[in-house]
Design a protein around this motif. Structure first.
Motif, PDB file in Angstrom:
ATOM      1  N   VAL A   1       0.838  -0.753   0.267  1.00 53.08           N
ATOM      2  CA  VAL A   1       0.124  -0.251  -0.237  1.00 53.08           C
ATOM      3  C   VAL A   1       0.991   1.323  -0.463  1.00 53.08           C
ATOM      4  CG1 VAL A   1      -0.141   0.232   2.118  1.00 53.08           C
ATOM      5  CG2 VAL A   1      -2.053   1.181   1.235  1.00 53.08           C
ATOM      6  N   ALA A   2       2.115   0.751   0.847  1.00 44.75           N
ATOM      7  CA  ALA A   2       3.135   2.590   0.745  1.00 44.75           C
ATOM      8  C   ALA A   2       3.237   2.333  -0.732  1.00 44.75           C
ATOM      9  CB  ALA A   2       3.687   2.168   1.558  1.00 44.75           C
ATOM     10  N   GLU A   3       3.731   2.026  -1.467  1.00 43.56           N
ATOM     11  CA  GLU A   3       3.925   1.847  -3.242  1.00 43.56           C
ATOM     12  C   GLU A   3       2.630   2.449  -3.634  1.00 43.56           C
ATOM     13  OE1 GLU A   3       5.630  -0.681  -6.314  1.00 43.56           O
ATOM     14  OE2 GLU A   3       5.870  -1.469  -4.966  1.00 43.56           O
ATOM     15  N   ALA A   4       1.617   2.076  -3.338  1.00 43.89           N
ATOM     16  CA  ALA A   4       0.291   2.337  -4.039  1.00 43.89           C
ATOM     17  C   ALA A   4       0.217   3.590  -3.897  1.00 43.89           C
ATOM     18  CB  ALA A   4      -0.350   1.260  -4.007  1.00 43.89           C
ATOM     19  N   LEU A   5       1.119   4.811  -2.345  1.00 40.33           N
ATOM     20  CA  LEU A   5       0.519   5.819  -2.600  1.00 40.33           C
ATOM     21  C   LEU A   5       1.023   6.448  -3.008  1.00 40.33           C
ATOM     22  CD1 LEU A   5      -0.587   5.278   1.554  1.00 40.33           C
ATOM     23  CD2 LEU A   5      -1.967   6.297  -0.326  1.00 40.33           C
ATOM     24  N   ARG A   6       2.702   6.497  -3.039  1.00 38.26           N
ATOM     25  CA  ARG A   6       3.657   6.712  -3.435  1.00 38.26           C
ATOM     26  C   ARG A   6       2.977   7.448  -5.402  1.00 38.26           C
ATOM     27  NH1 ARG A   6       6.752   4.242   0.025  1.00 38.26           N
ATOM     28  NH2 ARG A   6       7.906   2.708  -1.574  1.00 38.26           N
ATOM     29  N   LEU A   7       2.787   5.843  -5.658  1.00 37.65           N
ATOM     30  CA  LEU A   7       2.164   5.984  -7.487  1.00 37.65           C
ATOM     31  C   LEU A   7       1.475   6.986  -7.264  1.00 37.65           C
ATOM     32  CD1 LEU A   7       2.958   2.197  -8.168  1.00 37.65           C
ATOM     33  CD2 LEU A   7       3.928   4.464  -8.720  1.00 37.65           C
ATOM     34  N   ALA A   8       0.151   6.578  -6.597  1.00 39.64           N
ATOM     35  CA  ALA A   8      -1.015   7.802  -6.398  1.00 39.64           C
ATOM     36  C   ALA A   8      -0.307   9.009  -6.472  1.00 39.64           C
ATOM     37  CB  ALA A   8      -2.234   7.194  -6.006  1.00 39.64           C
TER      38      ALA A   8
ATOM     39  N   PRO B   1       0.367  13.237  -7.677  1.00 38.67           N
ATOM     40  CA  PRO B   1      -0.662  13.784  -8.390  1.00 38.67           C
ATOM     41  C   PRO B   1       1.090  13.890  -9.939  1.00 38.67           C
ATOM     42  CG  PRO B   1      -1.286  14.407  -6.989  1.00 38.67           C
ATOM     43  CD  PRO B   1      -0.710  14.000  -6.419  1.00 38.67           C
ATOM     44  N   GLY B   2       0.924  13.382 -11.537  1.00 39.62           N
ATOM     45  CA  GLY B   2       2.335  13.456 -11.701  1.00 39.62           C
ATOM     46  C   GLY B   2       2.320  12.186 -11.820  1.00 39.62           C
ATOM     47  N   THR B   3       2.757  11.531 -11.019  1.00 41.11           N
ATOM     48  CA  THR B   3       3.272  10.227 -11.148  1.00 41.11           C
ATOM     49  C   THR B   3       3.141   9.186 -12.284  1.00 41.11           C
ATOM     50  OG1 THR B   3       3.604  10.629  -8.706  1.00 41.11           O
ATOM     51  CG2 THR B   3       4.223   8.776 -10.222  1.00 41.11           C
ATOM     52  N   LEU B   4       1.638   9.165 -12.541  1.00 44.55           N
ATOM     53  CA  LEU B   4       1.435   7.646 -13.104  1.00 44.55           C
ATOM     54  C   LEU B   4      -0.211   8.180 -13.963  1.00 44.55           C
ATOM     55  CD1 LEU B   4      -1.054   6.108 -12.263  1.00 44.55           C
ATOM     56  CD2 LEU B   4       1.774   4.788 -11.439  1.00 44.55           C
ATOM     57  N   THR B   5      -0.320   7.950 -15.378  1.00 40.43           N
ATOM     58  CA  THR B   5      -1.519   7.700 -15.665  1.00 40.43           C
ATOM     59  C   THR B   5      -2.594   6.958 -15.731  1.00 40.43           C
ATOM     60  OG1 THR B   5      -0.944   9.420 -17.376  1.00 40.43           O
ATOM     61  CG2 THR B   5      -3.100   8.090 -18.341  1.00 40.43           C
ATOM     62  N   GLY B   6      -3.733   7.117 -15.259  1.00 35.77           N
ATOM     63  CA  GLY B   6      -4.603   5.846 -14.709  1.00 35.77           C
ATOM     64  C   GLY B   6      -4.716   5.150 -12.900  1.00 35.77           C
ATOM     65  N   LYS B   7      -5.114   4.614 -12.621  1.00 33.27           N
ATOM     66  CA  LYS B   7      -5.702   3.806 -11.118  1.00 33.27           C
ATOM     67  C   LYS B   7      -4.574   2.648 -10.450  1.00 33.27           C
ATOM     68  CE  LYS B   7      -9.496   6.668 -12.034  1.00 33.27           C
ATOM     69  NZ  LYS B   7      -9.664   8.384 -10.787  1.00 33.27           N
ATOM     70  N   VAL B   8      -4.548   3.280  -9.671  1.00 32.41           N
ATOM     71  CA  VAL B   8      -4.188   2.345  -8.482  1.00 32.41           C
ATOM     72  C   VAL B   8      -5.028   1.303  -8.368  1.00 32.41           C
ATOM     73  CG1 VAL B   8      -2.673   1.728  -6.821  1.00 32.41           C
ATOM     74  CG2 VAL B   8      -2.069   3.831  -8.268  1.00 32.41           C
ATOM     75  N   VAL B   9      -4.498   0.110  -8.468  1.00 32.39           N
ATOM     76  CA  VAL B   9      -5.363  -0.833  -8.066  1.00 32.39           C
ATOM     77  C   VAL B   9      -5.140  -1.913  -6.644  1.00 32.39           C
ATOM     78  CG1 VAL B   9      -6.661  -3.415  -7.961  1.00 32.39           C
ATOM     79  CG2 VAL B   9      -7.178  -0.994  -9.917  1.00 32.39           C
ATOM     80  N   LEU B  10      -5.760  -1.896  -5.608  1.00 33.33           N
ATOM     81  CA  LEU B  10      -5.374  -2.601  -4.371  1.00 33.33           C
ATOM     82  C   LEU B  10      -5.633  -3.984  -4.868  1.00 33.33           C
ATOM     83  CD1 LEU B  10      -4.208  -0.289  -2.200  1.00 33.33           C
ATOM     84  CD2 LEU B  10      -2.355  -1.223  -3.107  1.00 33.33           C
ATOM     85  N   THR B  11      -5.357  -5.562  -4.243  1.00 34.82           N
ATOM     86  CA  THR B  11      -5.529  -6.951  -4.335  1.00 34.82           C
ATOM     87  C   THR B  11      -5.374  -6.837  -3.437  1.00 34.82           C
ATOM     88  OG1 THR B  11      -3.482  -7.492  -4.817  1.00 34.82           O
ATOM     89  CG2 THR B  11      -5.585  -6.906  -6.435  1.00 34.82           C
ATOM     90  N   PRO B  12      -7.147  -8.592  -2.378  1.00 36.07           N
ATOM     91  CA  PRO B  12      -6.621  -8.315  -1.228  1.00 36.07           C
ATOM     92  C   PRO B  12      -5.252  -9.306  -0.811  1.00 36.07           C
ATOM     93  CG  PRO B  12      -8.425  -9.172  -2.089  1.00 36.07           C
ATOM     94  CD  PRO B  12      -8.188  -8.284  -2.730  1.00 36.07           C
TER      95      PRO B  12
END
Length: 51
Positions: free
Chosen positions: A31-38, A40-51
């Motif tokens: 999740v910490a990596e996902a938050l960094r990716l999310a 602004p300006g880092t990438l285009t699109g959504k970050v999806v977290l899976t269980p």
């Protein structure tokens, strides 16, 4: 002129009227990596977290 809000976005997605651009799929443990990716300006699109 205001645009009318769509009805059910999940139904519209199921009919193929709208799409979601997914930039990354990560396990919940990263999740910490996902938050960094999310950031602004880092990438285009959504970050999806899976269980």
């Amino acid at each position: 002129m205001r645009r009318r809000a769509p009805g059910n976005p999940f139904a519209a997605h199921g009919r193929g009227e709208i799409t979601a651009q997914v930039a990354a799929v990560l396990p919940l443990a990263r999740v910490a990596e996902a938050l960094r990716l999310a950031d602004p300006g880092t990438l285009t699109g959504k970050v999806v977290l899976t269980p």
